[in-house]
Design an enzyme around this catalytic site. Structure first.
Site, short mmCIF file in Angstrom:
data_model
loop_
_atom_site.label_atom_id
_atom_site.label_comp_id
_atom_site.label_asym_id
_atom_site.label_seq_id
_atom_site.Cartn_x
_atom_site.Cartn_y
_atom_site.Cartn_z
N GLY A 1 55.27 48.28 42.74
CA GLY A 1 54.22 47.99 41.70
C GLY A 1 54.22 48.39 40.48
N GLY B 1 55.31 46.05 38.42
CA GLY B 1 54.92 44.63 37.36
C GLY B 1 56.28 43.97 37.22
CB SER B 2 59.78 43.50 38.81
OG SER B 2 59.32 43.39 39.99
CB ALA C 1 53.53 40.99 35.34
CG ASP D 1 50.80 44.08 37.01
OD1 ASP D 1 50.24 44.72 36.73
OD2 ASP D 1 51.64 43.97 38.03
O1 PMV Z 1 50.23 48.20 42.50
P1 PMV Z 1 49.82 47.18 41.60
O2 PMV Z 1 50.44 47.34 40.29
O3 PMV Z 1 49.85 45.84 42.18
O4 PMV Z 1 48.17 47.58 41.14
C1 PMV Z 1 47.25 47.26 42.14
C2 PMV Z 1 45.95 47.41 41.33
C3 PMV Z 1 44.86 47.27 42.06
O5 PMV Z 1 43.73 47.92 41.28
C4 PMV Z 1 44.64 48.05 43.35
C5 PMV Z 1 44.46 45.87 42.42
C6 PMV Z 1 44.43 45.12 41.17
O6 PMV Z 1 44.32 43.82 41.32
O7 PMV Z 1 44.00 45.38 39.95
#
Ligand code: PMV
Length: 328
Positions: A88, A90-91, A93, A139
């Site tokens: 999570g 952001g790799s 992006a 991201d």
């Molecule tokens: O884990 P990530 O970086 O994909 O974050 C998801 C963030 C959420 O708010 C849960 C979903 C979104 O699309 O913003």
């Protein structure tokens, strides 16, 4: 040959609430994706092997947008990552953003004239395409612009508005206002320690979990609005360099996210372990796995505590530089 790079990100405030139009803030971190692009005489290559579009949907989506027609000759692409994978951070992006910058530079755009909002737009569209049509611009905008980025359904007074992004998702047009947040010098007194649970955060599943909760208990939308208000207060604290208040807002976000059911035992254990040496700590991103973050002036002590609680750690300042060309 061109080498470009772009940072990963973590969400400081506002995850999940951003899905319902509230603001969210992400910061670029000191772990980057590096992309090397070279014209190839031996066909399309990735890391020295034949390029397989299915295995690299983000690269494929970028190349389709930016490297077709005349001059779209085969490239050899190398991808190097300092980020935990599937965490999570952001790799994907960062890959899209760095590839966009690299392709523009090969075609003659000087390194100091990269069109950042254009790169963020193309990277967002490509990321969404590679992910079956869904992606928020948080991201790709953070990776491209660097620093701290606030995304909301409306223009927010706590940050500097930069551009509007929109995207058709499931037949409906969604619009986001993308802002940058001031990060004063005093913030360098603190670091972020990122703790990875070792398991991917299942974003779609966690977003669906919150959607079900809200469908069954519409009154709980109030908690989403509270996350939005904490995010606004946290953003003001961030732009004033008030570290204590940033930490308090992070703690409050974590408590509200726990209430929504998106934290888990591993994340809670790491957050609890970090708190005695931190200004604030919370899960970051979707939850249900993935990462937590702690804001601390004692990064070594905090990282050790998180590791003892079972996490893998990485230390970063708040707000790394955005996409750039590395070999001038
Ligand atoms: O884990 P990530 O970086 O994909 O974050 C998801 C963030 C959420 O708010 C849960 C979903 C979104 O699309 O913003």
């Amino acid at each position: 040959m061109v080498i470009s790079s772009a940072p990963g990100k973590c969400i400081l405030f506002g995850e999940h609430a951003v899905v319902y139009g509230q603001p969210a803030v992400a910061v670029a971190i000191d772990a980057r994706i590096h992309i090397t692009l070279e014209k190839s005489e031996s066909g399309w290559l990735i890391d020295g092997m034949q390029f397989d579009k299915q295995r690299h949907p983000h690269l494929d989506a970028m190349l389709k947008r930016m490297w077709t027609g005349d001059g779209g000759q085969p490239l050899s692409i190398r991808v190097e990552s300092e980020l935990f994978g599937a965490a999570g951070l952001g790799s994907s992006a960062a890959i899209c953003s760095a590839v966009a910058a690299g392709l523009l530079h090969i075609r003659g755009t000087p390194a100091d004239e990269l069109p950042l909002s254009g790169i963020a737009t193309t990277a967002h569209i490509a990321e969404a395409e590679a992910q079956g049509g869904r992606a928020s611009p948080i991201d790709t905008s953070t990776s491209t612009l660097g620093g701290a980025v606030l995304v909301s359904d409306k223009k927010e007074s706590q940050a500097h508005w930069k551009y509007t992004r929109d995207l058709r998702i499931d037949g409906q047009r969604r619009t986001w206002e993308v802002h940058s947040v001031d990060l004063p010098e005093s913030l360098t007194e603190a670091s972020l320690v990122i703790g990875f649970s070792g398991r991917p955060g299942p974003t779609a599943q966690m977003v669906a979990k919150v959607a079900n909760l809200l469908a069954n208990h519409p009154e709980r939308m109030e908690e989403i609005e509270r996350i939005g208000n904490v995010t606004r207060a946290g953003t003001t604290a961030l732009s004033l360099g008030n570290l204590q208040a940033v930490g308090i807002a992070m703690n409050e976000c974590h408590r509200l996210l726990q209430g929504l059911g998106v934290s888990d035992a591993d994340l809670d254990r790491m957050v609890d372990a970090a708190l005695p040496s931190s200004l604030g700590a919370k899960l970051t991103g979707a939850g249900g796995g993935g990462c937590m973050i702690a804001l601390t002036t004692e990064p070594r002590r905090t990282a050790e505590a998180i590791e003892l609680a079972g996490g893998r750690t990485m230390v970063s300042q708040l707000g790394a530089p955005g996409v750039r060309i590395e070999n001038e």
